[in-house]
Design a protein around this motif. Sequence first.
Motif, PDB file in Angstrom:
ATOM      1  N   MET A   1       1.208  -1.179   0.270  1.00 24.52           N
ATOM      2  CA  MET A   1      -0.041  -0.212  -0.016  1.00 24.52           C
ATOM      3  C   MET A   1       0.998   0.995   0.048  1.00 24.52           C
ATOM      4  O   MET A   1       1.378   1.281   0.714  1.00 24.52           O
ATOM      5  CB  MET A   1      -1.150   0.353   1.184  1.00 24.52           C
ATOM      6  N   ASN A   2       0.919   1.834  -0.870  1.00 28.25           N
ATOM      7  CA  ASN A   2       1.270   3.700  -0.865  1.00 28.25           C
ATOM      8  C   ASN A   2       1.130   4.631   0.402  1.00 28.25           C
ATOM      9  O   ASN A   2       0.163   4.238   0.464  1.00 28.25           O
ATOM     10  CB  ASN A   2       1.751   4.140  -2.439  1.00 28.25           C
ATOM     11  N   ALA A   3       2.042   5.097   0.509  1.00 30.28           N
ATOM     12  CA  ALA A   3       1.383   5.843   1.983  1.00 30.28           C
ATOM     13  C   ALA A   3       2.099   7.468   1.063  1.00 30.28           C
ATOM     14  O   ALA A   3       2.935   7.616  -0.441  1.00 30.28           O
ATOM     15  CB  ALA A   3       2.865   6.507   2.854  1.00 30.28           C
ATOM     16  N   TYR A   4       0.757   8.577   1.328  1.00 26.50           N
ATOM     17  CA  TYR A   4       1.191   9.354   0.647  1.00 26.50           C
ATOM     18  C   TYR A   4       1.286  10.543   1.908  1.00 26.50           C
ATOM     19  O   TYR A   4       0.769  10.419   2.962  1.00 26.50           O
ATOM     20  CB  TYR A   4       0.137  10.314  -0.113  1.00 26.50           C
ATOM     21  N   ASN A   5       1.789  11.846   1.413  1.00 29.11           N
ATOM     22  CA  ASN A   5       2.450  12.808   2.409  1.00 29.11           C
ATOM     23  C   ASN A   5       1.262  13.967   2.533  1.00 29.11           C
ATOM     24  O   ASN A   5       0.460  13.541   1.753  1.00 29.11           O
ATOM     25  CB  ASN A   5       3.334  13.538   2.963  1.00 29.11           C
ATOM     26  N   ARG A   6       1.106  14.650   3.937  1.00 28.81           N
ATOM     27  CA  ARG A   6      -0.147  15.454   4.147  1.00 28.81           C
ATOM     28  C   ARG A   6      -0.270  16.716   2.273  1.00 28.81           C
ATOM     29  O   ARG A   6      -1.044  16.925   1.993  1.00 28.81           O
ATOM     30  CB  ARG A   6      -0.474  16.038   4.960  1.00 28.81           C
ATOM     31  N   GLU A   7       1.106  16.697   2.043  1.00 31.41           N
ATOM     32  CA  GLU A   7       1.283  18.202   1.540  1.00 31.41           C
ATOM     33  C   GLU A   7       0.831  17.878  -0.156  1.00 31.41           C
ATOM     34  O   GLU A   7      -0.254  18.394  -0.380  1.00 31.41           O
ATOM     35  CB  GLU A   7       2.755  18.618   1.216  1.00 31.41           C
ATOM     36  N   THR A   8       1.206  15.893   0.167  1.00 31.51           N
ATOM     37  CA  THR A   8       1.049  15.894  -1.435  1.00 31.51           C
ATOM     38  C   THR A   8      -0.504  16.676  -1.542  1.00 31.51           C
ATOM     39  O   THR A   8      -0.872  16.085  -2.382  1.00 31.51           O
ATOM     40  CB  THR A   8       1.474  14.809  -1.485  1.00 31.51           C
ATOM     41  N   ILE A   9      -0.908  14.720  -0.666  1.00 28.69           N
ATOM     42  CA  ILE A   9      -2.667  15.314  -1.036  1.00 28.69           C
ATOM     43  C   ILE A   9      -3.769  16.251  -0.572  1.00 28.69           C
ATOM     44  O   ILE A   9      -4.361  16.938  -1.518  1.00 28.69           O
ATOM     45  CB  ILE A   9      -3.711  14.274   0.387  1.00 28.69           C
ATOM     46  N   VAL A  10      -2.524  17.280   0.178  1.00 31.25           N
ATOM     47  CA  VAL A  10      -3.645  18.633   0.196  1.00 31.25           C
ATOM     48  C   VAL A  10      -3.269  19.572  -0.904  1.00 31.25           C
ATOM     49  O   VAL A  10      -3.761  20.156  -1.798  1.00 31.25           O
ATOM     50  CB  VAL A  10      -2.814  19.670   1.061  1.00 31.25           C
ATOM     51  N   THR A  11      -2.455  19.565  -2.274  1.00 31.73           N
ATOM     52  CA  THR A  11      -1.973  20.392  -3.328  1.00 31.73           C
ATOM     53  C   THR A  11      -2.819  19.186  -4.401  1.00 31.73           C
ATOM     54  O   THR A  11      -3.743  20.164  -5.125  1.00 31.73           O
ATOM     55  CB  THR A  11      -0.365  20.004  -3.951  1.00 31.73           C
ATOM     56  N   ALA A  12      -3.258  17.500  -4.358  1.00 21.74           N
ATOM     57  CA  ALA A  12      -3.938  17.272  -5.157  1.00 21.74           C
ATOM     58  C   ALA A  12      -5.822  17.547  -5.318  1.00 21.74           C
ATOM     59  O   ALA A  12      -6.400  17.905  -6.261  1.00 21.74           O
ATOM     60  CB  ALA A  12      -3.820  15.558  -4.807  1.00 21.74           C
ATOM     61  N   LEU A  13      -5.825  17.968  -3.908  1.00 12.73           N
ATOM     62  CA  LEU A  13      -7.112  18.439  -3.538  1.00 12.73           C
ATOM     63  C   LEU A  13      -7.489  20.064  -3.679  1.00 12.73           C
ATOM     64  O   LEU A  13      -8.517  20.224  -4.696  1.00 12.73           O
ATOM     65  CB  LEU A  13      -7.439  18.230  -1.543  1.00 12.73           C
ATOM     66  N   ALA A  14      -6.519  20.494  -3.913  1.00 16.04           N
ATOM     67  CA  ALA A  14      -6.872  21.883  -4.061  1.00 16.04           C
ATOM     68  C   ALA A  14      -6.481  21.852  -5.323  1.00 16.04           C
ATOM     69  O   ALA A  14      -7.359  23.395  -6.250  1.00 16.04           O
ATOM     70  CB  ALA A  14      -5.593  23.292  -3.507  1.00 16.04           C
ATOM     71  N   ALA A  15      -5.974  21.353  -6.217  1.00 21.54           N
ATOM     72  CA  ALA A  15      -6.172  21.177  -7.592  1.00 21.54           C
ATOM     73  C   ALA A  15      -7.530  21.098  -8.499  1.00 21.54           C
ATOM     74  O   ALA A  15      -7.140  21.645  -9.362  1.00 21.54           O
ATOM     75  CB  ALA A  15      -4.850  20.797  -8.360  1.00 21.54           C
ATOM     76  N   ALA A  16      -8.218  20.081  -7.368  1.00 24.23           N
ATOM     77  CA  ALA A  16      -9.368  19.709  -8.301  1.00 24.23           C
ATOM     78  C   ALA A  16     -10.677  20.573  -7.275  1.00 24.23           C
ATOM     79  O   ALA A  16     -11.284  20.444  -8.019  1.00 24.23           O
ATOM     80  CB  ALA A  16      -9.834  18.241  -7.735  1.00 24.23           C
ATOM     81  N   GLY A  17     -10.510  21.476  -7.346  1.00 23.19           N
ATOM     82  CA  GLY A  17     -11.331  22.530  -6.334  1.00 23.19           C
ATOM     83  C   GLY A  17     -11.659  22.384  -5.438  1.00 23.19           C
ATOM     84  O   GLY A  17     -13.198  22.004  -4.970  1.00 23.19           O
TER      85      GLY A  17
END
Length: 441
Positions: A1-17
């Motif tokens: 299972m891959n792990a994602y750090n908080r910054e990566t997830i936040v950036t992806a959510l922000a980019a998707a609005g």
Amino acid sequence: MNAYNRETIVTALAAAGIPYQILGREIEADVLGTGHKTHKINPAKGVYLDSATGAGGTIEGLLRAMDLNPSPSVAQDQPIARQTDNSQLARTLWNNAWVCKTPHELYSGPDLNGLSAMNKGARRAQWQAAKDVTVQYLFHRGLEDAHWLGQVRIGLPDRFSPEGTRAVMILPMRRDGNICGIQQTFINDDGQKLDRKMLGRKGVIRLPPPPEAVPMPLSGTAQEKGMLLLGEGFETTAVAIQASGMPGIVAYDVGGVQKWAMEQAEAAHKPANLGTAVPVIGVLVDRDVNRVGQRGARDAISSLDEAGLAARYLEPSTQIIGGPKGADWADARQELGPDGIRVALTQCMDQQNNRAAYREAHSHEVDAALALPDDHRRASGIAAVVPYMSPRQINSALEDPYWVVRLNTLYTLQMAGRTEEIDRTHAKNLVEDKIPAVHTR
């Protein structure tokens, strides 16, 4: 299972609005667009849960389902180091923090949708405790007025916070009016600072005085133009603003003080700003044992002076003891009290304003001495006018092609204890001077 750090997830959510907020170790997001942040995403564990339906799974699967494909970060069991430019995360933490205006305000921060009634109550209690210790911290630093609580925001500790953190006091750093970073102060149960960190890109913040603060009377040029204070730290600048009734700029460190001064100097040369009224800049000096604060303040004043902008060197008197690293105006507030710091600031400002007026009155004599065509007359006359010299004139004399002028200027400055008014560029040039007498001195 891959792990994602908080910054990566936040950036992806922000980019998707996709609306989201950070609460503790989790990110809560409105993935379905219902107006409720029901998806609880746990970066450390690599999983999510939809509290509305009970469905869940891996973060990898969730992001794939939303057509978001950020790169996985390091192993999930390892803490994620914060990256150099985390401006988006800084803005997120600022936007999701509690905007609390008064010490007695009940919790009205980020929504608690998706939590059970019991968990909502526990979370509200956590926020209330964070507010109480933040108020206590400000009070300990001499910032009793509720005005200061309204200048900061309150956050909850996360896994990046030091052990024992009860609240995170957040201050914005701005560039061109936009938030580019934040400063986080981690506070324990006793209202004491545990640590302080910056996140995102560096900037400054302008602070107004409390509405009821009585402006301090000024003299000379400062009386005509007004004064804007400039300091390194929030607490240091805020206590001076509170005592003086004047607005101020928090630059967050000595490098920020120098950078802000240079930017003002550059702006002053632009045609659109020529002739614009600019207040006198009162540089609040940190009296550091290693003299970093003093040198940084002198450099800032030199930059302002070169651009024709008035500035004052406001260093606490030696009666302020401070700590092992030195003393600042926050120490003056602690040691002298609210009335004492106002008196100390008044005396310092009056002294510096009078000195500036004295130099302005004799400025023409200095320019005349520096303009003498004969090398020997210029060299012999320089010592008599050094006491009147501004930083600009000092550095001009240290560029003189005749080495005796440079030597006499340096000697007179040393005798007067004013060598710190030489900026770093000219100090370096003196050290590298090919004339042995200048180089040695």
